[in-house]
Design a protein around this motif. Sequence first.
Motif, PDB file in Angstrom:
ATOM      1  N   ALA A 143     -15.274 135.594  38.317  1.00  0.00           N
ATOM      2  CA  ALA A 143     -16.559 136.232  38.048  1.00  0.00           C
ATOM      3  C   ALA A 143     -17.618 135.203  37.655  1.00  0.00           C
ATOM      4  O   ALA A 143     -18.802 135.354  37.981  1.00  0.00           O
ATOM      5  CB  ALA A 143     -16.405 137.283  36.945  1.00  0.00           C
ATOM      6  N   LEU A 144     -17.195 134.142  36.981  1.00  0.00           N
ATOM      7  CA  LEU A 144     -18.123 133.119  36.502  1.00  0.00           C
ATOM      8  C   LEU A 144     -18.508 132.140  37.599  1.00  0.00           C
ATOM      9  O   LEU A 144     -19.677 131.741  37.703  1.00  0.00           O
ATOM     10  CB  LEU A 144     -17.488 132.366  35.324  1.00  0.00           C
ATOM     11  CG  LEU A 144     -18.326 131.274  34.665  1.00  0.00           C
ATOM     12  CD1 LEU A 144     -19.541 131.881  33.975  1.00  0.00           C
ATOM     13  CD2 LEU A 144     -17.480 130.503  33.658  1.00  0.00           C
ATOM     14  N   THR A 145     -17.548 131.743  38.426  1.00  0.00           N
ATOM     15  CA  THR A 145     -17.781 130.655  39.393  1.00  0.00           C
ATOM     16  C   THR A 145     -17.839 131.112  40.854  1.00  0.00           C
ATOM     17  O   THR A 145     -18.321 130.372  41.712  1.00  0.00           O
ATOM     18  CB  THR A 145     -16.675 129.596  39.276  1.00  0.00           C
ATOM     19  OG1 THR A 145     -15.431 130.150  39.726  1.00  0.00           O
ATOM     20  CG2 THR A 145     -16.528 129.108  37.835  1.00  0.00           C
ATOM     21  N   GLY A 146     -17.287 132.293  41.148  1.00  0.00           N
ATOM     22  CA  GLY A 146     -17.193 132.740  42.521  1.00  0.00           C
ATOM     23  C   GLY A 146     -16.056 132.103  43.287  1.00  0.00           C
ATOM     24  O   GLY A 146     -15.917 132.303  44.492  1.00  0.00           O
ATOM     25  N   ALA A 147     -15.224 131.330  42.613  1.00  0.00           N
ATOM     26  CA  ALA A 147     -14.109 130.628  43.253  1.00  0.00           C
ATOM     27  C   ALA A 147     -12.782 131.161  42.726  1.00  0.00           C
ATOM     28  O   ALA A 147     -12.670 131.595  41.580  1.00  0.00           O
ATOM     29  CB  ALA A 147     -14.201 129.124  42.986  1.00  0.00           C
ATOM     30  N   ASP A 172      -8.644 123.601  37.528  1.00  0.00           N
ATOM     31  CA  ASP A 172      -9.516 122.728  38.315  1.00  0.00           C
ATOM     32  C   ASP A 172     -10.704 123.541  38.813  1.00  0.00           C
ATOM     33  O   ASP A 172     -10.523 124.526  39.545  1.00  0.00           O
ATOM     34  CB  ASP A 172      -8.752 122.132  39.494  1.00  0.00           C
ATOM     35  CG  ASP A 172      -7.614 121.232  39.046  1.00  0.00           C
ATOM     36  OD1 ASP A 172      -7.739 120.586  37.990  1.00  0.00           O
ATOM     37  OD2 ASP A 172      -6.585 121.186  39.755  1.00  0.00           O
ATOM     38  N   LEU A 173     -11.901 123.130  38.421  1.00  0.00           N
ATOM     39  CA  LEU A 173     -13.123 123.866  38.753  1.00  0.00           C
ATOM     40  C   LEU A 173     -13.886 123.187  39.890  1.00  0.00           C
ATOM     41  O   LEU A 173     -13.780 121.965  40.063  1.00  0.00           O
ATOM     42  CB  LEU A 173     -14.024 123.985  37.519  1.00  0.00           C
ATOM     43  CG  LEU A 173     -13.734 125.180  36.590  1.00  0.00           C
ATOM     44  CD1 LEU A 173     -12.316 125.173  36.073  1.00  0.00           C
ATOM     45  CD2 LEU A 173     -14.727 125.216  35.438  1.00  0.00           C
ATOM     46  N   PRO A 174     -14.672 123.961  40.650  1.00  0.00           N
ATOM     47  CA  PRO A 174     -15.382 123.376  41.784  1.00  0.00           C
ATOM     48  C   PRO A 174     -16.495 122.417  41.393  1.00  0.00           C
ATOM     49  O   PRO A 174     -16.916 121.580  42.198  1.00  0.00           O
ATOM     50  CB  PRO A 174     -15.964 124.581  42.523  1.00  0.00           C
ATOM     51  CG  PRO A 174     -15.542 125.790  41.809  1.00  0.00           C
ATOM     52  CD  PRO A 174     -14.788 125.398  40.583  1.00  0.00           C
ATOM     53  N   ARG A 175     -16.995 122.514  40.158  1.00  0.00           N
ATOM     54  CA  ARG A 175     -18.050 121.604  39.692  1.00  0.00           C
ATOM     55  C   ARG A 175     -17.901 121.367  38.203  1.00  0.00           C
ATOM     56  O   ARG A 175     -17.128 122.041  37.519  1.00  0.00           O
ATOM     57  CB  ARG A 175     -19.435 122.185  39.991  1.00  0.00           C
ATOM     58  CG  ARG A 175     -19.801 123.429  39.199  1.00  0.00           C
ATOM     59  CD  ARG A 175     -21.250 123.813  39.426  1.00  0.00           C
ATOM     60  NE  ARG A 175     -21.671 124.994  38.674  1.00  0.00           N
ATOM     61  CZ  ARG A 175     -22.121 124.954  37.420  1.00  0.00           C
ATOM     62  NH1 ARG A 175     -22.171 123.806  36.760  1.00  0.00           N
ATOM     63  NH2 ARG A 175     -22.499 126.063  36.811  1.00  0.00           N
ATOM     64  N   SER A 176     -18.672 120.417  37.697  1.00  0.00           N
ATOM     65  CA  SER A 176     -18.623 120.094  36.267  1.00  0.00           C
ATOM     66  C   SER A 176     -19.410 121.115  35.446  1.00  0.00           C
ATOM     67  O   SER A 176     -20.425 121.656  35.899  1.00  0.00           O
ATOM     68  CB  SER A 176     -19.194 118.701  36.026  1.00  0.00           C
ATOM     69  OG  SER A 176     -18.383 117.715  36.630  1.00  0.00           O
TER      70      SER A 176
END
Length: 267
Positions: free
Chosen positions: A37-41, A65-69
């Motif tokens: 919900a937060l990142t769309g990933a 592991d997130l798509p961005r910082s």
Amino acid sequence: MPRYRLDIEYDGRPFRGWQYQSDALTVQGVIEAALFALTGATIRVNGAGRTDAGVHALGQVAHADLPRSWAPGRLRDGINAMLRPHPVSILGASEVADGFDARFSARGRAYRYLILDRRSPPALDSGLVWHARRRLDAHAMNHAARHLLGHHDFTTFRNVDCQAKSPMKTLRHLAVRRHGDQVIVEVEARSFLHNQVRSMVGSLKRVGEGTRPDEWIAEILEARSRERCGALAPPDGLYLTSVSYAAPSQAGEDITDPADEEAEGEV
């Protein structure tokens, strides 16, 4: 993809444990949903301890592991906003080295078990303690606990469905004390067998009731037989309080060793 450590607190009562299940509410599942919900990933969250249904945590650790910082504070607050109304809280978020693994990099796990030993049932802590209607001898329980310290074959205290390759574990700390109407059991080891902590607590309670002598704990440990174990303590009173790591885990060095003792299973 940057890797983040998440420090997590949760009330285990509504959940079917930590580990994701497609047909049940789990702690891992709601955190992953919050991250989506937060990142769309679609992001996999890996926990240090796969706690069983009804088990709580004051200091669970996970990595993702997130798509961005992200700024750590914004990440923490963003996940918490998406977690409502579930009783799960991200206490902290921090960027870590790619080699950090919440489960396999862990060097120790600590649990606490709470027994409320009074005649009247708990009004506020139902599901958060094991209610025992008989007063327990915490001193006798603590004295008996010494038999379990050190490196042993814990087959007696192992769930029959435990998937660990070996029943050998090393207890670094096991102590029992009283605080008011509560008996508090604290235990620490690198890792545990499935249901090991609850099995040890259930057996120590027999000593506290006076129905078994101190030496009985040593006897059932030596027997290496699940049939000799005391009753399995319910999940209600069990809390994962902390997970410890070697210092390099936050300093850019990969400390994961695949040859290490087996990592944590459900307790």
